[in-house]
Scaffold this motif. Structure first.
Motif, PDB file in Angstrom:
ATOM      1  N   ASP A 204       0.867  -1.185   0.000  1.00 40.93           N
ATOM      2  CA  ASP A 204       0.000   0.000   0.000  1.00 40.93           C
ATOM      3  C   ASP A 204       0.901   1.231   0.000  1.00 40.93           C
ATOM      4  O   ASP A 204       1.624   1.478   0.971  1.00 40.93           O
ATOM      5  CB  ASP A 204      -0.861  -0.069   1.273  1.00 40.93           C
ATOM      6  CG  ASP A 204      -1.813   1.105   1.442  1.00 40.93           C
ATOM      7  OD1 ASP A 204      -1.617   2.136   0.780  1.00 40.93           O
ATOM      8  OD2 ASP A 204      -2.740   0.984   2.261  1.00 40.93           O
ATOM      9  N   THR A 205       0.868   2.010  -1.080  1.00 43.53           N
ATOM     10  CA  THR A 205       1.833   3.104  -1.215  1.00 43.53           C
ATOM     11  C   THR A 205       1.259   4.483  -0.871  1.00 43.53           C
ATOM     12  O   THR A 205       1.919   5.499  -1.092  1.00 43.53           O
ATOM     13  CB  THR A 205       2.427   3.132  -2.646  1.00 43.53           C
ATOM     14  OG1 THR A 205       1.351   3.275  -3.580  1.00 43.53           O
ATOM     15  CG2 THR A 205       3.208   1.871  -2.956  1.00 43.53           C
TER      16      THR A 205
ATOM     17  N   VAL B 247      16.101   9.856   4.121  1.00 42.25           N
ATOM     18  CA  VAL B 247      14.706   9.414   4.001  1.00 42.25           C
ATOM     19  C   VAL B 247      14.578   8.452   2.818  1.00 42.25           C
ATOM     20  O   VAL B 247      15.256   8.604   1.804  1.00 42.25           O
ATOM     21  CB  VAL B 247      13.706  10.593   3.843  1.00 42.25           C
ATOM     22  CG1 VAL B 247      13.660  11.435   5.100  1.00 42.25           C
ATOM     23  CG2 VAL B 247      13.997  11.428   2.618  1.00 42.25           C
ATOM     24  N   LYS B 248      13.705   7.453   2.972  1.00 43.97           N
ATOM     25  CA  LYS B 248      13.582   6.404   1.951  1.00 43.97           C
ATOM     26  C   LYS B 248      12.784   6.888   0.744  1.00 43.97           C
ATOM     27  O   LYS B 248      13.078   6.511  -0.391  1.00 43.97           O
ATOM     28  CB  LYS B 248      12.900   5.161   2.537  1.00 43.97           C
ATOM     29  CG  LYS B 248      13.645   4.546   3.705  1.00 43.97           C
ATOM     30  CD  LYS B 248      15.009   4.035   3.291  1.00 43.97           C
ATOM     31  CE  LYS B 248      15.811   3.575   4.492  1.00 43.97           C
ATOM     32  NZ  LYS B 248      17.225   3.373   4.186  1.00 43.97           N
ATOM     33  N   VAL B 249      11.721   7.644   1.002  1.00 41.48           N
ATOM     34  CA  VAL B 249      10.931   8.207  -0.096  1.00 41.48           C
ATOM     35  C   VAL B 249      10.453   9.594   0.303  1.00 41.48           C
ATOM     36  O   VAL B 249      10.427   9.938   1.488  1.00 41.48           O
ATOM     37  CB  VAL B 249       9.679   7.353  -0.457  1.00 41.48           C
ATOM     38  CG1 VAL B 249      10.044   5.961  -0.903  1.00 41.48           C
ATOM     39  CG2 VAL B 249       8.700   7.298   0.690  1.00 41.48           C
TER      40      VAL B 249
ATOM     41  N   ILE C  97      10.553   9.563  -5.421  1.00 42.43           N
ATOM     42  CA  ILE C  97       9.320  10.358  -5.293  1.00 42.43           C
ATOM     43  C   ILE C  97       8.100   9.453  -5.516  1.00 42.43           C
ATOM     44  O   ILE C  97       8.052   8.688  -6.487  1.00 42.43           O
ATOM     45  CB  ILE C  97       9.290  11.492  -6.353  1.00 42.43           C
ATOM     46  CG1 ILE C  97      10.459  12.463  -6.147  1.00 42.43           C
ATOM     47  CG2 ILE C  97       7.943  12.202  -6.357  1.00 42.43           C
ATOM     48  CD1 ILE C  97      10.271  13.494  -5.072  1.00 42.43           C
ATOM     49  N   VAL C  98       7.122   9.544  -4.606  1.00 46.43           N
ATOM     50  CA  VAL C  98       5.834   8.860  -4.789  1.00 46.43           C
ATOM     51  C   VAL C  98       4.742   9.927  -4.724  1.00 46.43           C
ATOM     52  O   VAL C  98       4.525  10.532  -3.676  1.00 46.43           O
ATOM     53  CB  VAL C  98       5.572   7.803  -3.693  1.00 46.43           C
ATOM     54  CG1 VAL C  98       4.230   7.113  -3.937  1.00 46.43           C
ATOM     55  CG2 VAL C  98       6.697   6.776  -3.639  1.00 46.43           C
ATOM     56  N   LEU C  99       4.094  10.179  -5.861  1.00 48.23           N
ATOM     57  CA  LEU C  99       2.996  11.143  -5.874  1.00 48.23           C
ATOM     58  C   LEU C  99       1.685  10.390  -5.704  1.00 48.23           C
ATOM     59  O   LEU C  99       1.377   9.488  -6.487  1.00 48.23           O
ATOM     60  CB  LEU C  99       2.977  11.923  -7.190  1.00 48.23           C
ATOM     61  CG  LEU C  99       4.228  12.743  -7.507  1.00 48.23           C
ATOM     62  CD1 LEU C  99       4.024  13.554  -8.787  1.00 48.23           C
ATOM     63  CD2 LEU C  99       4.599  13.676  -6.348  1.00 48.23           C
ATOM     64  N   SER C 100       0.924  10.741  -4.666  1.00 49.20           N
ATOM     65  CA  SER C 100      -0.379  10.108  -4.526  1.00 49.20           C
ATOM     66  C   SER C 100      -1.351  10.788  -5.487  1.00 49.20           C
ATOM     67  O   SER C 100      -1.298  12.009  -5.671  1.00 49.20           O
ATOM     68  CB  SER C 100      -0.872  10.180  -3.087  1.00 49.20           C
ATOM     69  OG  SER C 100      -0.654  11.447  -2.536  1.00 49.20           O
TER      70      SER C 100
ATOM     71  N   ALA D 158       6.397  -2.624  -4.584  1.00 53.69           N
ATOM     72  CA  ALA D 158       7.798  -2.768  -4.152  1.00 53.69           C
ATOM     73  C   ALA D 158       8.698  -1.816  -4.933  1.00 53.69           C
ATOM     74  O   ALA D 158       9.578  -1.151  -4.376  1.00 53.69           O
ATOM     75  CB  ALA D 158       8.252  -4.209  -4.356  1.00 53.69           C
ATOM     76  N   ARG D 159       8.427  -1.728  -6.230  1.00 53.09           N
ATOM     77  CA  ARG D 159       9.223  -0.848  -7.097  1.00 53.09           C
ATOM     78  C   ARG D 159       9.046   0.614  -6.670  1.00 53.09           C
ATOM     79  O   ARG D 159      10.015   1.369  -6.565  1.00 53.09           O
ATOM     80  CB  ARG D 159       8.713  -1.040  -8.525  1.00 53.09           C
ATOM     81  CG  ARG D 159       9.725  -0.858  -9.596  1.00 53.09           C
ATOM     82  CD  ARG D 159       9.187  -1.395 -10.914  1.00 53.09           C
ATOM     83  NE  ARG D 159       9.450  -2.814 -11.090  1.00 53.09           N
ATOM     84  CZ  ARG D 159       8.620  -3.669 -11.687  1.00 53.09           C
ATOM     85  NH1 ARG D 159       7.451  -3.268 -12.155  1.00 53.09           N
ATOM     86  NH2 ARG D 159       8.950  -4.927 -11.813  1.00 53.09           N
ATOM     87  N   ALA D 160       7.797   0.991  -6.412  1.00 50.28           N
ATOM     88  CA  ALA D 160       7.502   2.387  -6.050  1.00 50.28           C
ATOM     89  C   ALA D 160       8.212   2.785  -4.761  1.00 50.28           C
ATOM     90  O   ALA D 160       8.586   3.941  -4.590  1.00 50.28           O
ATOM     91  CB  ALA D 160       5.994   2.582  -5.903  1.00 50.28           C
ATOM     92  N   LEU D 161       8.393   1.820  -3.866  1.00 53.91           N
ATOM     93  CA  LEU D 161       8.982   2.151  -2.566  1.00 53.91           C
ATOM     94  C   LEU D 161      10.464   1.787  -2.483  1.00 53.91           C
ATOM     95  O   LEU D 161      11.032   1.680  -1.397  1.00 53.91           O
ATOM     96  CB  LEU D 161       8.186   1.461  -1.443  1.00 53.91           C
ATOM     97  CG  LEU D 161       6.694   1.835  -1.403  1.00 53.91           C
ATOM     98  CD1 LEU D 161       6.012   1.207  -0.199  1.00 53.91           C
ATOM     99  CD2 LEU D 161       6.493   3.350  -1.383  1.00 53.91           C
ATOM    100  N   GLY D 162      11.079   1.593  -3.649  1.00 54.76           N
ATOM    101  CA  GLY D 162      12.528   1.358  -3.679  1.00 54.76           C
ATOM    102  C   GLY D 162      12.940   0.015  -3.110  1.00 54.76           C
ATOM    103  O   GLY D 162      14.068  -0.155  -2.653  1.00 54.76           O
TER     104      GLY D 162
END
Ligand SMILES: [Zn+2]
Length: 488
Positions: free
Chosen positions: A65-66, A225-227, A257-260, A363-367
């Motif tokens: 869940d990202t 920071v991880k993301v 970067i993760v853009l919601s 998994a990819r989105a969160l490195g």
């Protein structure tokens, strides 16, 4: 001593390097410590191994869940009939009415609801931190829950110094120095919770001057920071300025970067995100409900993943979000033809595409690609066992186990959840959690604490006027009242 667990004789959903999923029948999975160490038929069972019989069951990678606000458990049920504008006044600012202890129980409840639904890893955008102790309690609850989690430390979206029936006061210090210092200290001393809990940055204040934004991103990237995660959606409430272009021009876009949401964007904006390796978290239920538009995670040219957003207005199930995403992506594609009097030759996405967003895409989105998101030797043991013989799953589990899990299973069918090699749900029931100091609490005791906390939060909510928060927000976000219309 290192613990070993064997999942015996199940159907393993096995991703190859190209993300194709094959069902390996009658297969065992051996977990040693926190790693998957062997996958095969009739594996020798080392002495002292915990055996979980998986005959008739499906073994899946844990769901990822990202985008989620884990603190909001005490607000559940209040927001299902609200748009973003309504929720931003009635729900989002309510962390003002949470004590640090309320944060602990809200966060713990949120984490356990996620585990119950088979979620093993969450990016938690925590826009709730009124005091350092609020963050400390969120982290303590995350660690105790057993979930794998990136705690994206964030300033409060609408920081208030007072809020009553008659007045509301916005804080003049929206990014307090103590919070930036606490985040830096946490980032440099992570991980927590036996390595499961790490630190990210949640950031939404793009109205700040360029040098301040660049300074913040640089400072916390350097701190480790991880993301970095940000809410992005273009509409009459969130505004129509381009945050993507801003991030690009400031040189800040990147794979961390993760853009919601990322809804309402132009093809050029999506191209910028894609070429920078930046990720998107689609939260289809909340996006459809709140007025954010079509979810984009299944569009081509998007590094997609899935989030729940808030269990305050929908169930905390990534599989449910994956199903909703698939439905909406198909509806969006089909409508383009139907509106012209034409008809689709085939659907735009497959069930397996949505399943992959819930697993390897997350998994990819969160490195964490190569470490989680697949059932593979050497990967961290984040695993879900789904009953293939329940009334809902019988018939389909034998025919196509991926479609069974993605399209037919519910939280009830999630029998066993393993996070980092530790069983957190067993025989369909959450395992007791251990608090700092050693106290063990079963779910019923957590629910009891949550009920008390919810009542106390509600007593405080009853003393504030939501209309004042709406007025404040309209000014703060420069929302044009004339653009807020009744749906025809
Ligand atoms: Zn959100």
């Amino acid at each position: 001593m290192t613990s070993t667990i064997i999942l015996k004789g199940g159907t393993v959903l096995y991703h190859d390097d190209a993300d194709n999923v094959t069902a390996l029948k009658d297969t065992d999975v051996l977990v040693t410590g926190n790693l998957i160490t062997e996958i095969g038929k009739n594996i020798n069972v080392p002495p002292g191994t915990t055996v979980i019989d998986c005959h008739g069951k499906i073994i899946s990678p844990g769901f990822i869940d990202t985008h989620h606000h884990m603190w909001q458990t005490q607000l559940k049920g209040r927001h299902m009939d609200e748009t973003l504008l309504e929720y931003m006044a009635s729900g989002n600012p309510q962390s003002f009415n949470y004590t640090p202890e309320d944060m602990f129980w809200g966060q713990l409840g949120g984490c356990l609801e996620a585990i119950d639904a088979g979620t093993t890893f969450v990016l938690d955008h925590s826009h709730s931190i009124y005091t350092a102790e609020h963050a400390t309690q969120c982290l303590a609850a995350s660690s105790a829950s057993g979930l794998r989690l990136i705690y994206a430390y964030s300033a409060v979206s609408i920081p208030l110094t007072s809020w009553t029936k008659d007045s509301i006061m916005l804080s003049s210090d929206i990014l307090p120095a103590w919070s930036l210092d606490q985040l830096e200290a946490l980032a440099t001393s992570q991980p927590f919770g036996n390595g499961r809990v790490t630190i990210g940055l949640g950031f939404d204040f793009f109205f700040l001057p360029r040098e301040i934004i660049i300074g913040i991103f640089n400072r916390f990237r350097k701190a480790g920071v991880k993301v970095i995660t940000c809410h992005v959606s273009k509409n009459a409430v969130c505004g129509t300025g381009s945050i993507v272009t801003l991030l690009h021009e400031y040189g800040l876009l990147g794979p961390d970067i993760v853009l919601s949401h990322a809804t309402g964007l132009t093809p050029d904006e999506h191209a910028l995100l894609y070429s920078a390796g930046a990720n998107v978290s689609s939260t289809p239920t909340s996006e459809a409900q709140m007025g954010l538009g079509w979810p984009v995670a299944l569009h081509s040219g998007v590094h997609g993943s899935l989030g729940v957003d808030s269990h305050a207005f929908c169930e905390s199930s990534i599989l449910s979000e994956a199903r909703t995403l698939l439905l909406l992506a198909r509806q969006e594609g089909n409508l383009k033809l139907l509106e012209r009097g034409e008809f689709p030759q085939r659907l735009v996405a497959r069930a397996r595409d949505a399943f992959n967003l819930a697993t390897v895409g997350g998994a990819r989105a969160l490195g964490m690609e190569g470490k989680i998101g697949r059932v593979r030797v050497g990967y961290l043991a984040d695993l879900v066992v789904v009953d293939g013989r329940s009334p809902a799953m019988s018939g389909v589990a034998e025919w196509d186990p991926v479609v069974a899990v993605l399209g037919h299973s519910s939280v009830r069918d999630v029998e066993t959840v393993i996070v980092d090699g530790v069983v957190r749900k067993k025989d369909g029931k959450l395992v007791a959690v251990e608090l700092e100091g050693g106290e063990r609490l079963g779910w019923e005791a957590v629910a009891e604490k949550l009920a008390t906390s919810r009542e106390e939060v509600q007593e405080r909510i009853a003393t504030v006027e939501v209309g004042l928060a709406k007025k404040l927000l309209m000014g703060m976000w420069h929302i044009d009242e004339n653009k807020i219309k009744a749906v025809a």
